[in-house]
Design an enzyme around this catalytic site. Structure first.
Site, short mmCIF file in Angstrom:
data_model
loop_
_atom_site.label_atom_id
_atom_site.label_comp_id
_atom_site.label_asym_id
_atom_site.label_seq_id
_atom_site.Cartn_x
_atom_site.Cartn_y
_atom_site.Cartn_z
N ARG A 47 0.78 -0.91 0.21
CA ARG A 47 0.20 -0.47 -0.23
C ARG A 47 1.24 1.16 -0.28
O ARG A 47 0.69 2.36 -0.59
CB ARG A 47 -0.97 -0.27 1.04
CG ARG A 47 -1.96 -0.55 1.37
CD ARG A 47 -2.97 -0.86 2.41
NE ARG A 47 -1.58 -1.38 3.66
CZ ARG A 47 -1.57 -2.43 4.45
NH1 ARG A 47 -2.27 -3.95 3.87
NH2 ARG A 47 -1.39 -2.48 4.91
N CYS A 142 6.21 -2.67 25.16
CA CYS A 142 6.48 -1.17 25.65
C CYS A 142 6.26 -1.11 27.04
O CYS A 142 7.30 -0.55 27.99
CB CYS A 142 5.68 -0.54 25.15
SG CYS A 142 3.53 -1.19 24.74
N HIS A 258 3.30 5.83 28.22
CA HIS A 258 1.97 5.06 29.66
C HIS A 258 2.37 5.72 30.24
O HIS A 258 3.79 6.25 31.12
CB HIS A 258 2.61 3.48 28.97
CG HIS A 258 2.43 3.12 27.60
ND1 HIS A 258 1.21 3.24 27.09
CD2 HIS A 258 2.98 1.65 27.28
CE1 HIS A 258 1.33 2.97 26.09
NE2 HIS A 258 1.95 1.94 25.90
P1 NAP Z 1 1.34 1.08 12.96
O1 NAP Z 1 1.66 2.37 13.30
O2 NAP Z 1 -0.87 0.78 12.91
O3 NAP Z 1 2.36 0.89 11.40
C1 NAP Z 1 2.10 -0.52 11.05
C2 NAP Z 1 3.50 -0.66 9.62
O4 NAP Z 1 4.06 -2.18 9.36
C3 NAP Z 1 3.24 0.65 9.23
O5 NAP Z 1 4.32 0.60 8.98
C4 NAP Z 1 2.22 -0.81 7.84
O6 NAP Z 1 3.08 -0.50 6.35
C5 NAP Z 1 3.20 -2.00 8.11
N1 NAP Z 1 2.90 -3.32 7.61
C6 NAP Z 1 1.54 -3.50 7.89
N2 NAP Z 1 1.65 -4.80 7.78
C7 NAP Z 1 2.37 -5.11 6.45
C8 NAP Z 1 2.28 -6.21 5.44
N3 NAP Z 1 1.35 -6.81 5.49
N4 NAP Z 1 3.47 -6.31 5.15
C9 NAP Z 1 4.37 -4.90 6.03
N5 NAP Z 1 4.61 -4.41 6.19
C10 NAP Z 1 3.14 -3.89 6.74
O7 NAP Z 1 1.64 0.72 14.21
P2 NAP Z 1 2.75 0.33 15.11
O8 NAP Z 1 2.50 1.16 16.81
O9 NAP Z 1 3.95 1.39 14.44
O10 NAP Z 1 3.38 -0.94 15.62
C11 NAP Z 1 3.96 -1.76 14.81
C12 NAP Z 1 4.25 -2.29 15.64
O11 NAP Z 1 5.46 -2.35 17.39
C13 NAP Z 1 3.60 -3.67 16.07
O12 NAP Z 1 3.38 -5.46 16.18
C14 NAP Z 1 3.48 -3.06 17.93
O13 NAP Z 1 2.81 -4.39 18.69
C15 NAP Z 1 4.80 -2.91 18.08
N6 NAP Z 1 5.10 -1.61 19.19
C16 NAP Z 1 3.89 -0.60 19.26
C17 NAP Z 1 4.39 0.34 20.42
C18 NAP Z 1 3.47 1.12 19.73
O14 NAP Z 1 3.65 2.21 20.66
N7 NAP Z 1 3.36 2.18 19.56
C19 NAP Z 1 5.09 0.13 21.12
C20 NAP Z 1 5.84 -1.61 21.22
C21 NAP Z 1 5.43 -2.19 20.35
P3 NAP Z 1 1.37 0.22 5.24
O15 NAP Z 1 1.04 1.56 6.08
O16 NAP Z 1 2.13 0.22 4.39
O17 NAP Z 1 0.42 -0.15 5.79
#
Ligand code: NAP
Length: 349
Positions: A47, A142, A258
């Site tokens: 995407r 986190c 958090h």
């Molecule tokens: P997010 O904002 O929803 O971002 C998700 C990312 O993954 C986007 O770049 C998306 O790309 C990509 N993605 C999704 N499906 C994909 C696919 N099939 N192939 C390739 N790329 C794909 O989520 P986020 O909060 O950054 O979290 C991402 C990860 O980090 C998760 O595992 C989450 O548990 C972990 N995490 C998050 C936090 C937090 O505070 N947010 C903290 C610790 C850990 P597109 O834009 O192209 O869809």
């Protein structure tokens, strides 16, 4: 078997999930620490392929937009460090290709955290564990990261018997779309949109003007998986299976950072003064505790910071050797991107 490949002084870094909340923060942190990369590759889903993401530059990479490439197994050829934040299923799907390419995967998802061959690392707590990785290093949950950064200097005063923690977790912990949902829903709520017409997608219920005691899925024992992660990950990172952790995780209508109310029971006496001195000297910890002047850490005012902030430090008189405190950290930085880049720094020659 431990990893044999040598890390070059100027590694090629892939940011896998570069358009997401954590991915965008990866790019900011790589710049902030001036990570000595020779190339930074932005990867996301099909995407986003072709989109441009701004990058301020780091190491040998000049400032300028990065063109997002589709994350396919071949996208990791030539990569030395792959910073992953694209969700657990993508990490699982890409793991073999990343390792086969000779890259070290530093993974933000929960996919591999409890695997025996995967170190779970918080650099202030267990930096030496990176030594035994075999291609994958996991970044902890986190909420766990900011808790163990504070527990480690206290544990060094006396073994910890039990921790009771209640979390106040920001909406952005569920990703960039969840942050947008909090904004849009709050606006719609204030505009008088009826409850049944509010868009509820990222959370189980309305997050605006609400608190939701439900993060990740429920388990058979009535706890949630987020709470379970805090229990098992704390034991693994601290290297002590005997620490008892009781966690209640709650989503609150905060954008970033958090908060955690933490009660610690020690094996031996630990005074509030000793705890304060240890926390003040601890790497990554900032004590912000002057109640006479209404000084204590608050999520709304700490977004974008790197520290784990501690306030409201006091005795917990309900147990023989108890301390209570309040803990705040930006979970997208220390809870995710910053911690992972600090792990990457440990891999540099
Ligand atoms: P997010 O904002 O929803 O971002 C998700 C990312 O993954 C986007 O770049 C998306 O790309 C990509 N993605 C999704 N499906 C994909 C696919 N099939 N192939 C390739 N790329 C794909 O989520 P986020 O909060 O950054 O979290 C991402 C990860 O980090 C998760 O595992 C989450 O548990 C972990 N995490 C998050 C936090 C937090 O505070 N947010 C903290 C610790 C850990 P597109 O834009 O192209 O869809």
């Amino acid at each position: 078997m431990a990893w044999m490949k040598e890390m070059p002084a100027n590694p090629v870094v892939a940011v896998a999930g570069a358009t997401g909340a954590v991915g965008q923060e990866f790019l900011r942190v790589l710049h902030d620490v001036d990570f000595p990369a020779s190339e930074v590759r932005a990867l996301a889903s099909a995407r986003s392929a072709g989109k441009k993401v701004p990058f301020a530059g780091c190491g040998l990479v000049p400032a300028g937009d990065l063109v997002v490439q589709e994350m396919t197994p071949t996208a990791f050829e030539g990569v030395d460090i792959a910073l992953f934040s694209a969700g657990g299923s993508v990490s699982k799907e890409m793991r073999d290709a990343v390792v086969a390419a000779g890259a070290v995967m530093i993974d933000n998802s929960s996919a591999f955290r409890m695997d025996e061959d995967v170190p779970l690392v918080v650099p202030e707590v267990n930096p030496k564990d990176v030594a035994w990785h075999s291609g994958v290093i996991a970044n902890p949950n986190c909420s766990t990261i900011q808790m163990v950064v504070a527990l480690k200097p206290l544990y060094d005063l006396s073994p910890i018997k039990r921790v009771v923690v209640s979390t106040y977790q920001a909406a952005s912990g569920a990703g960039a779309p969840a942050m947008a949902e909090l904004y849009d829903q709050t606006r719609a709520f204030l505009d008088g949109t009826p409850e049944d017409e509010l868009v509820i997608d990222a959370f189980a219920h309305r997050i605006s003007f609400n608190c939701i005691p439900h993060i990740d899925v429920f388990l058979d024992d009535g706890s949630t998986k987020e709470e379970w992660k805090m229990v098992v990950e704390t034991k693994k990172i601290m290297g002590d299976e005997d620490i008892q952790v009781s966690a209640t995780c709650v989503r609150v209508p905060v954008l970033r950072c958090h908060g955690e109310a933490i009660n610690v029971e020690f094996a031996d006496e630990v005074t509030v003064d000793a705890a304060r001195t240890a926390l003040e000297a601890a790497p990554g910890v900032v004590v912000m505790d002057d109640t006479n002047n209404k000084v204590y850490p608050m999520p709304g005012l700490l977004a974008g910071t790197d520290g784990t902030f501690i306030g409201r430090l006091r005795q917990d008189p309900t147990v023989p050797h108890g301390i209570a405190f309040w803990n705040v950290a930006d979970q997208i930085r220390k809870g995710a991107a910053l911690n992972a880049v600090q792990i990457a720094q440990l891999l540099l020659p």
